[in-house]
Write an enzyme that holds these catalytic residues in place. Structure first.
Site, PDB file in Angstrom:
ATOM      1  N   GLU A  82      -7.467  -2.573   2.369  1.00  0.00           N
ATOM      2  CA  GLU A  82      -6.750  -1.319   2.839  1.00  0.00           C
ATOM      3  C   GLU A  82      -6.949  -1.028   4.219  1.00  0.00           C
ATOM      4  O   GLU A  82      -6.045  -0.509   4.831  1.00  0.00           O
ATOM      5  CB  GLU A  82      -7.287   0.094   2.031  1.00  0.00           C
ATOM      6  CG  GLU A  82      -6.446   1.225   2.052  1.00  0.00           C
ATOM      7  CD  GLU A  82      -7.235   2.262   1.336  1.00  0.00           C
ATOM      8  OE1 GLU A  82      -6.996   3.353   2.050  1.00  0.00           O
ATOM      9  OE2 GLU A  82      -8.067   2.164   0.320  1.00  0.00           O
ATOM     10  N   GLU A  89      -9.506  11.791  12.546  1.00  0.00           N
ATOM     11  CA  GLU A  89      -8.836  10.302  13.039  1.00  0.00           C
ATOM     12  C   GLU A  89      -8.125  10.542  14.231  1.00  0.00           C
ATOM     13  O   GLU A  89      -6.974  11.222  13.998  1.00  0.00           O
ATOM     14  CB  GLU A  89      -8.093   9.946  11.695  1.00  0.00           C
ATOM     15  CG  GLU A  89      -7.167   8.555  11.851  1.00  0.00           C
ATOM     16  CD  GLU A  89      -6.799   7.940  10.655  1.00  0.00           C
ATOM     17  OE1 GLU A  89      -6.224   6.828  11.090  1.00  0.00           O
ATOM     18  OE2 GLU A  89      -6.620   8.723   9.636  1.00  0.00           O
ATOM     19  N   GLU A 137     -11.382  10.613  -5.140  1.00  0.00           N
ATOM     20  CA  GLU A 137     -11.444  10.705  -3.880  1.00  0.00           C
ATOM     21  C   GLU A 137     -10.659  11.884  -3.269  1.00  0.00           C
ATOM     22  O   GLU A 137     -10.945  12.190  -2.170  1.00  0.00           O
ATOM     23  CB  GLU A 137     -10.713   9.466  -3.218  1.00  0.00           C
ATOM     24  CG  GLU A 137     -10.469   9.108  -1.744  1.00  0.00           C
ATOM     25  CD  GLU A 137      -9.929   7.953  -1.173  1.00  0.00           C
ATOM     26  OE1 GLU A 137      -9.473   7.688  -0.133  1.00  0.00           O
ATOM     27  OE2 GLU A 137     -10.546   6.652  -1.830  1.00  0.00           O
ATOM     28  N   LYS A 141       0.968  -1.239  -0.068  1.00  0.00           N
ATOM     29  CA  LYS A 141       0.147  -0.019  -0.019  1.00  0.00           C
ATOM     30  C   LYS A 141       0.820   1.087  -0.040  1.00  0.00           C
ATOM     31  O   LYS A 141       1.814   1.356   0.824  1.00  0.00           O
ATOM     32  CB  LYS A 141      -0.920   0.015   1.193  1.00  0.00           C
ATOM     33  CG  LYS A 141      -1.739   1.263   1.456  1.00  0.00           C
ATOM     34  CD  LYS A 141      -2.510   1.334   2.678  1.00  0.00           C
ATOM     35  CE  LYS A 141      -3.548   2.634   2.821  1.00  0.00           C
ATOM     36  NZ  LYS A 141      -4.298   2.522   3.895  1.00  0.00           N
TER      37      LYS A 141
END
Length: 402
Positions: free
Chosen positions: A240, A196, A376, A144
């Protein structure tokens, strides 16, 4: 050789923030003013230098605030404030960042903006394709890579960081933040709205709430629900997300007597985005690890870097073409007891005078589509752009509505 008092005085003189540091969430508003001591560069670890600065607190609060950069090679920006106020919810925001007077002598014309993508959307899509080719190369390549792009904004007047913070704070699902980074004629300020939590520590209790896997929200309720359901069912996004959760668990496990994590990710949302999130809770084996130590241990997670960490970071440096600075780092606080909160520095902009640099990224894994990943990033820019009242081309949102 300077003694501690002289060093602290020089640090304070070198950094006199015009704006307060602020973290604003549904849980708490923390506002820190002034500077009573700044962590300086040195051969010792950040944790050791942080403890020394906290131990030197006499008249000022025994607490550090500031930001961690994305790359470990970049100096941290942590300081002990001269004044501190904390209150439940968002009650103190208006007092710390008062809105302009309700009655003005004359109506002001909305700012005019020039927006320059750096890199362009086409170049970003090409970088995503390059990242996918690298990941298909062999076992030593990343699984990733989180690639970001930026928008450079130039206004016809100085940008009001306080107004931007107030606008971002209207979303109750995020932690809005303001971090003064430097002094001078055009002081730099990092302003954002993070969804987050990197890590929080209260005594022996440690928590984290990683996010990975995203979808743009829709105004139509049915379309919005469909976007959420599609994200929750997406094998690519769940894969992911799993990379992030497993990496955090691997880092915390040696230091925790207990770790609790749900079997599957949950949907979480902001005003503009759906995310996959997983709440993690643990109990530390030893309380010597302070919140800042834990943040430095976990950062950067695969949510902002990739996996494995080092090859992903190398790919980012080669493919993005610019220095992230404090974007994708962490903002927060840590006190003398070791407690603290650190939030991932995303959905943010660095302001300096009339200029702003906005950032947005996407996690690239096998199965990613360059066009979709570009979309995105555009969706993630929306939080900051909406707060500024413009779209990605710099057009006024008020004019679009009219």
């Amino acid at each position: 050789m300077r003694d501690g008092a002289e060093t602290a005085a020089l640090s304070e003189a070198a950094f006199a923030p015009a704006l307060p540091f602020a973290l604003v969430s549904a849980h708490e508003t923390l506002v820190a003013r002034g500077c009573a001591g700044l962590i300086e560069a040195g051969p010792e670890s950040v944790g050791v230098r942080a403890r020394r600065l906290l131990d030197a607190a006499i008249d000022a609060p025994a607490l550090l605030v500031g930001a961690l950069p994305f790359r470990a090679e970049v100096p941290v920006h942590l300081y002990r404030p001269a004044e501190l106020s904390r209150s439940p919810g968002r009650a103190r925001l208006a007092a710390a960042f008062p809105p302009p007077a309700l009655v003005r002598p004359a109506a002001r014309v909305a700012p005019r903006w020039q927006v320059t993508p750096e890199p362009s959307l086409a170049a970003y899509r090409s970088a995503v394709a390059n990242a996918l080719a690298r990941m298909a190369g062999g076992t030593d390549d990343p699984r990733k890579i989180v690639l970001s792009r930026s928008l450079k904004l130039v206004a016809d007047r100085s940008i009001d960081a306080s107004a931007l913070l107030r606008a971002l704070s209207e979303d109750a699902s995020v932690t809005a933040f303001c971090v003064p980074l430097g002094a001078g004629p055009s002081p730099r300020t990092l302003v954002g709205a993070s969804p987050e939590l990197l890590v929080s520590r209260r005594g022996a209790t440690v928590t984290s709430h990683p996010l990975a896997g995203s979808a743009r929200r829709a105004r139509d309720p049915e379309a919005d629900r469909a976007a959420a359901d599609a994200l929750l069912a997406s094998e690519k996004d769940r894969r992911e997300h799993r990379e992030v959760v497993e990496a955090i668990l691997d880092q915390l496990a040696p230091h925790c007597a207990e770790l609790a994590v749900p079997e599957a990710p949950e949907l979480t949302s902001t005003a503009s985005m759906w995310h996959l999130g997983t709440p993690i809770a643990g109990r530390l084996r030893e309380t010597g690890l302070q919140a800042l130590d834990l943040a430095l241990l976990l950062h950067p997670t695969p949510a902002v870097c990739g996996t494995p960490r080092l090859p992903a970071a190398r790919a980012i440096a080669e493919l993005e073409g610019y220095e992230r600075g404090f974007y994708a780092g962490a903002v927060g606080w840590c006190d003398a007891a070791g407690d603290g909160d650190w939030h991932v520095a995303i959905r943010c902009a660095e302001l300096a005078g009339r200029e702003a640099r906005l950032y947005a990224g996407a996690g690239i894994v096998a199965g990613s589509d360059p066009e979709a990943e570009g979309e995105e990033t555009s969706a993630k820019f929306a939080a900051l752009l909406t707060a500024l009242g413009i779209d990605e081309q710099g057009r006024s949102l008020a004019e679009d509505v009219a």
